[in-house]
Every structure is written in C-alpha cells, then in structure tokens.
Write a protein that holds these residues in place. Structure first.
Motif, PDB file in Angstrom:
ATOM      1  N   HIS A   1       1.262  -0.934  -0.582  1.00  0.00           N
ATOM      2  CA  HIS A   1       0.143  -0.213   0.199  1.00  0.00           C
ATOM      3  C   HIS A   1       1.460   1.450   0.406  1.00  0.00           C
ATOM      4  N   VAL A   2       0.813   2.349  -0.839  1.00  0.00           N
ATOM      5  CA  VAL A   2       1.533   3.475  -1.499  1.00  0.00           C
ATOM      6  C   VAL A   2       0.601   4.448  -1.304  1.00  0.00           C
ATOM      7  N   ALA A   3       0.862   5.087  -0.145  1.00  0.00           N
ATOM      8  CA  ALA A   3       0.346   7.168   0.250  1.00  0.00           C
ATOM      9  C   ALA A   3       1.531   7.704   0.265  1.00  0.00           C
ATOM     10  N   ALA A   4       0.799   8.411  -0.909  1.00  0.00           N
ATOM     11  CA  ALA A   4       1.841   9.635  -0.424  1.00  0.00           C
ATOM     12  C   ALA A   4       0.558  11.387  -1.041  1.00  0.00           C
ATOM     13  N   SER A   5       0.822  12.529  -0.306  1.00  0.00           N
ATOM     14  CA  SER A   5       0.477  13.702  -0.403  1.00  0.00           C
ATOM     15  C   SER A   5       1.616  14.535  -0.724  1.00  0.00           C
ATOM     16  N   LEU A   6       1.036  15.829  -1.456  1.00  0.00           N
ATOM     17  CA  LEU A   6       2.086  17.052  -0.918  1.00  0.00           C
ATOM     18  C   LEU A   6       0.989  18.416  -0.618  1.00  0.00           C
ATOM     19  N   GLY A   7       0.349  18.138   0.638  1.00  0.00           N
ATOM     20  CA  GLY A   7       0.121  19.330   1.069  1.00  0.00           C
ATOM     21  C   GLY A   7      -1.426  19.362   1.781  1.00  0.00           C
ATOM     22  N   ALA A   8      -1.216  20.854   1.691  1.00  0.00           N
ATOM     23  CA  ALA A   8      -3.013  20.755   0.509  1.00  0.00           C
ATOM     24  C   ALA A   8      -3.314  21.409  -0.637  1.00  0.00           C
ATOM     25  N   ARG A   9      -1.759  21.111  -1.648  1.00  0.00           N
ATOM     26  CA  ARG A   9      -2.254  21.206  -2.570  1.00  0.00           C
ATOM     27  C   ARG A   9      -2.566  19.907  -3.521  1.00  0.00           C
ATOM     28  N   PRO A  10      -3.454  20.153  -4.205  1.00  0.00           N
ATOM     29  CA  PRO A  10      -3.946  18.757  -5.083  1.00  0.00           C
ATOM     30  C   PRO A  10      -3.470  18.553  -5.589  1.00  0.00           C
ATOM     31  N   ARG A  11      -2.445  17.983  -6.036  1.00  0.00           N
ATOM     32  CA  ARG A  11      -0.955  17.113  -7.362  1.00  0.00           C
ATOM     33  C   ARG A  11      -1.853  15.729  -7.662  1.00  0.00           C
ATOM     34  N   ARG A  12      -2.040  15.325  -8.928  1.00  0.00           N
ATOM     35  CA  ARG A  12      -1.946  13.907  -9.298  1.00  0.00           C
ATOM     36  C   ARG A  12      -0.762  13.156  -9.576  1.00  0.00           C
ATOM     37  N   LEU A  13      -0.385  12.422  -8.213  1.00  0.00           N
ATOM     38  CA  LEU A  13       1.085  12.209  -8.307  1.00  0.00           C
ATOM     39  C   LEU A  13       1.370  10.468  -9.245  1.00  0.00           C
ATOM     40  N   GLN A  14       2.208  10.202  -8.780  1.00  0.00           N
ATOM     41  CA  GLN A  14       3.109   8.359 -10.172  1.00  0.00           C
ATOM     42  C   GLN A  14       3.843   8.041  -8.996  1.00  0.00           C
TER      43      GLN A  14
ATOM     44  N   GLY B   1       2.065   3.150 -10.906  1.00  0.00           N
ATOM     45  CA  GLY B   1       1.126   3.633 -10.965  1.00  0.00           C
ATOM     46  C   GLY B   1       0.694   4.951 -10.589  1.00  0.00           C
ATOM     47  N   ALA B   2       0.049   5.682 -11.360  1.00  0.00           N
ATOM     48  CA  ALA B   2      -0.706   6.777 -10.835  1.00  0.00           C
ATOM     49  C   ALA B   2      -2.032   6.214  -9.230  1.00  0.00           C
ATOM     50  N   LEU B   3      -1.514   7.206  -8.580  1.00  0.00           N
ATOM     51  CA  LEU B   3      -2.344   7.378  -7.288  1.00  0.00           C
ATOM     52  C   LEU B   3      -3.634   7.791  -7.354  1.00  0.00           C
ATOM     53  N   GLY B   4      -4.419   7.289  -7.277  1.00  0.00           N
ATOM     54  CA  GLY B   4      -6.024   7.609  -6.950  1.00  0.00           C
ATOM     55  C   GLY B   4      -6.751   8.952  -6.280  1.00  0.00           C
ATOM     56  N   GLY B   5      -7.349   9.128  -6.374  1.00  0.00           N
ATOM     57  CA  GLY B   5      -7.912  10.575  -6.192  1.00  0.00           C
ATOM     58  C   GLY B   5      -7.692  10.657  -3.979  1.00  0.00           C
ATOM     59  N   ASN B   6      -8.224   9.507  -3.552  1.00  0.00           N
ATOM     60  CA  ASN B   6      -7.142   9.554  -1.748  1.00  0.00           C
ATOM     61  C   ASN B   6      -5.469   9.229  -2.214  1.00  0.00           C
ATOM     62  N   GLY B   7      -5.093   9.480  -2.688  1.00  0.00           N
ATOM     63  CA  GLY B   7      -3.932   9.497  -3.131  1.00  0.00           C
ATOM     64  C   GLY B   7      -3.436   8.535  -2.438  1.00  0.00           C
ATOM     65  N   THR B   8      -3.074   7.163  -2.728  1.00  0.00           N
ATOM     66  CA  THR B   8      -3.066   5.894  -2.414  1.00  0.00           C
ATOM     67  C   THR B   8      -2.917   5.027  -3.451  1.00  0.00           C
ATOM     68  N   LEU B   9      -1.832   3.813  -3.833  1.00  0.00           N
ATOM     69  CA  LEU B   9      -1.508   3.275  -4.243  1.00  0.00           C
ATOM     70  C   LEU B   9      -1.595   1.626  -4.042  1.00  0.00           C
ATOM     71  N   ASP B  10      -2.297   0.600  -4.720  1.00  0.00           N
ATOM     72  CA  ASP B  10      -2.024  -1.017  -4.307  1.00  0.00           C
ATOM     73  C   ASP B  10      -1.220  -1.225  -5.331  1.00  0.00           C
ATOM     74  N   LEU B  11       0.158  -2.034  -5.005  1.00  0.00           N
ATOM     75  CA  LEU B  11       0.439  -2.304  -6.283  1.00  0.00           C
ATOM     76  C   LEU B  11       0.950  -4.464  -5.219  1.00  0.00           C
ATOM     77  N   GLU B  12       0.602  -5.676  -5.840  1.00  0.00           N
ATOM     78  CA  GLU B  12       0.438  -6.690  -5.452  1.00  0.00           C
ATOM     79  C   GLU B  12       1.972  -7.311  -6.289  1.00  0.00           C
ATOM     80  N   PHE B  13       2.516  -7.970  -5.065  1.00  0.00           N
ATOM     81  CA  PHE B  13       4.247  -8.715  -4.857  1.00  0.00           C
ATOM     82  C   PHE B  13       3.593 -10.325  -4.695  1.00  0.00           C
TER      83      PHE B  13
END
Length: 433
Positions: A76-89, A106-118
C-alpha cells in the motif's frame, strides 16, 4: 529533479516549425523565433516554480510483516503534497526476492493511495528501499520528481504448511500423544511414578526400599526426558547454495530444520537456530514451547544465500563456546572431498567429546546419475569414473565422521525432514540426548 513533460515537447515542436518557416520567408523577422523560445522557457520556469511542493511531501509504504514463499501480498503506497491537490505517480524499488504482478508503479488515486501486488519467490528478508514520486506543474509542462529512501522489510518465510501436517503424522506414528514426551515403563531416565511389579519387568526397575515398606514389590516407572537442548546449525556457504532439483540446498535444509524444531518444541525440548558460512551469521538463542516456533521461522528467513566458502573451524568453535550444557547439535552441510573437509573433521572431533553431533547430508543425485549412466561415448566413461571417485571420497569423509563419534544421515532431498525427525525420536527413545 525537474524535466519537461510531453506537453512541453509538443509545444516546443509546434512553435519551432512555424518560426522556422517564417524565418525562411521573412529573414528580417528572425527574432520572432527567438521570442517564441523565450516565452516557452518562461512558461517552463513558472510551471516548475508553481509545481514545487517538496517541503510538504509525505509518503509511506505499508506491507505485511511476513509472507510465505510463493505467497502474494499487497503493498500500500500513500503520498500527498499537503493542501495542494496534485496528481501523483509512484514507483517502488524492490529486491530480487519479490516479483511484481502488474508492474511496480502507477498513478495514485484521488485519495492519494496506490495498491501494488507482489509475489514472494525466494526466502529471506525482502525489502523496498526506494520510492519515486513525480507530479506535473499547473500548466503540465514540467515534471517534478523526487526519490525517497525507504526501509520497508517483508520476511519471506519458508512454507511449512505441509511440514506441519507431516510433523503431526510423525508424532502420531511415534505415539507422542498431544506432542508430549513418550511415557513408557523402563525407558528414559527421568522418574515418573511407582507401580506394582509385573512379571516380565527387569529386576533393576524394582524399588527395594519402598517394596519392603509396603510389603509388596514396587517398580519404578521412568519416562523419556524433556528439556533437552537441540541446536540446528545450518551451513549457508557456497556449496549449500547450489540447487538440487531446482531448489537451493540451504532452503531444503531450512525446511527440514523447521520441521524438526516443530517436533522438538512440541516435545518440551529447547531449540536454537544457528547459521554460518565464512563466519557465524544467525543465532536465535534457545527457546521453548510451541508459540516460539513463529520466532524461529522469522530467524530462519534471515539466513541468506552466500558465495563464500564455509569456515567450519570458526563456526563450530563459536557454537561450542556458547553451549553451557550437553546438546544435540544437528549440522546441515555438504562437502566434496576429504581435503576440503579436513578442517571440519578436526573441529568435529572436539565437539563430540561433550555433545551429541548429527550430520544431515543430501544425496548427490547428479553424481549418482552420472556414475550409474550407461556410457555411449568415451567422454561418458570419463564422467562416470570421475563421479564414482567423488562418491567414494564422500563416503570416506562420512566414515571418518562416524569414527569420531558423530551420527550421519544421508537422505534424499525430498525426505530430509522426515528422516531427521525419525532419527531425533529414536535418539530420545534410546536416551542418547
């Protein structure tokens, strides 16, 4: 790191073509092309400055602490740029013990998270060491990228699900009910109870003093001792990391060691794990009780693959110095010839003076196949003779180990665990521990 996006490249190309055509048609207005370049560079600078937000950047990685070999888990990847909305990869870096199912980013979703399987494909401590994050500026002309160091570990444990079932079967076969020590009259050295003397019992079992006091013959009943110290010493050097039937020997040794540890902990004995190559590596310390099996699994995952030659003198001397009581030392190792095993033999001679030593060896299926193969060419004869000579030298080393007082089991790689458990139970029944 800042670099232009595809939109900036297209904008530069779209402006450069008309500027080039104008410069050809109207040479005196060449400055229009230069003006376009300056405007584009200004927009790039503004976009880069407006898109910066690294001070408020936060990112985390979440994964299960452990997984079995061959198992699949979600990172589970979670990232944010504070109050600035940005589309993160995002993209993660991992080691060779893990295989991505659908890519590593991949691209993080609207809630700033990304799930990767290994998939966990190899035993050991797997890790995610880096996280790449990038995002575009307001105009979409530049990418801002950062590389964050990460330290998320996932212990890839040996798959012992089948070993547990096999261990329970062996326990039932040996009449170790509920995993407790076997209680048989006349066997063992630990006093259990007094019972009436029955015909057929040995006279040494009779307790003459208590018999005289009660006016009838009473016999002492013993049981096999618990609280024995078992040391599982695993060689993880170069020879043990060679594959047998597609699986490294050290992995097969770890599985067999965990199977015997499961049995020993059920039987009330103390178990410790020890690994070595050129020097001692993993040392778990003695543990007792079935709940401790999980801890041994985690320590077994720390036994890494090595390309170094095994130093038996340093490893076994260090192990002997740590043992303060008589122990059963089970050594999982391999050797090629008497010359390479000479130092090992010298150390084993000192170890057997106080401890019971058991060597677990895997049959060399490749050499046995070459030695028994019907020759079809002169080269086959040479290979067969060489293989037979190596097998004879191997038997010489095994014979010398037995002369030193060590027990040796040479089993098929698929029967290594059951063969060890059967010998362990036999040693307990014979009161050799």
């Amino acid at each position: 790191m800042i670099y232009p996006s595809g939109r900036a490249v297209w904008a530069a190309a779209a402006g450069a073509i008309p500027a080039f055509l104008i410069a050809l048609a109207l040479p005196h207005v060449w400055y229009l092309g230069l003006l376009w370049i300056c405007v584009l560079l200004a927009f790039l600078a503004v976009d880069a400055a407006a898109g910066r937000g690294r001070a408020s950047l936060s990112a985390t990685l979440s994964a299960p602490p452990q997984v079995g070999v061959g198992g699949r888990f979600t990172l589970h990847v979670a990232a944010s740029l504070g109050a600035r909305p940005r589309r993160l990869q995002a993209r993660v870096g991992h080691d060779q013990r893990l295989a991505p199912v659908n890519g590593t980013g991949g691209a993080l979703g609207g809630n700033g998270t990304l799930d990767l399987e290994f998939d966990a494909i190899r035993r050991g401590i797997a890790g995610f060491d880096r996280l790449w994050l990038r995002w575009q500026g307001p105009f979409g002309l530049v990418w801002n990228q950062v590389v964050l160091p990460m330290d998320r570990k996932v212990a890839v444990l040996p798959d012992v699900s089948s070993a547990r079932d096999e261990a329970i079967t062996l326990l039932q076969r040996s009449a170790l009910a509920d995993g407790h020590a076997q209680r048989r009259a006349g066997q063992g050295r630990e006093f259990e109870a007094l019972k009436d003397y029955q015909p057929g019992m040995g006279r040494r079992m009779i307790d003459w003093k208590r018999s005289a006091r009660h006016g009838k013959l009473l016999a002492r009943e013993f049981r096999i001792e618990e609280n024995n110290n078992i040391v599982l010493a695993i060689d993880s050097g170069r020879l043990m990391c060679e594959p047998v039937d597609g699986v490294p020997k050290v992995d097969r040794a770890v599985t067999a060691a965990l199977l015997s540890a499961f049995i020993a902990l059920k039987g009330g004995d103390l178990v410790s794990l020890f690994s070595f190559d050129a020097r001692p590596r993993v040392s778990s310390g003695a543990v007792r009780g079935s709940p401790s099996f999980t801890m041994l699994q985690k320590r077994a995952a720390e036994i890494d693959y090595s390309t170094e030659e095994t130093n038996f003198t340093l490893a076994l001397t260090t192990l002997a110095a740590r043992l303060d009581r008589r122990s059963l030392v089970i050594v999982f190792t391999d050797f090629v010839d008497p010359i390479s095993a000479e130092l090992m033999l010298r150390t084993v001679g000192r170890l057997t003076e106080r401890h019971l030593v058991l060597f677990m060896l895997m049959k060399d299926v490749e050499l046995e196949t070459l030695a028994d193969m019907a020759p079809a060419a002169p080269e086959d004869v040479a290979r067969s003779v060489t293989a037979g000579d190596l097998l004879r030298q191997r038997q010489v080393v095994i014979g010398r180990l037995r002369l030193l007082g060590a027990h040796v089991i040479e089993a098929d790689h698929q029967r290594l665990g059951p063969a060890l458990v059967e010998r362990y139970i036999q040693l307990k029944e014979e009161n050799l521990l």
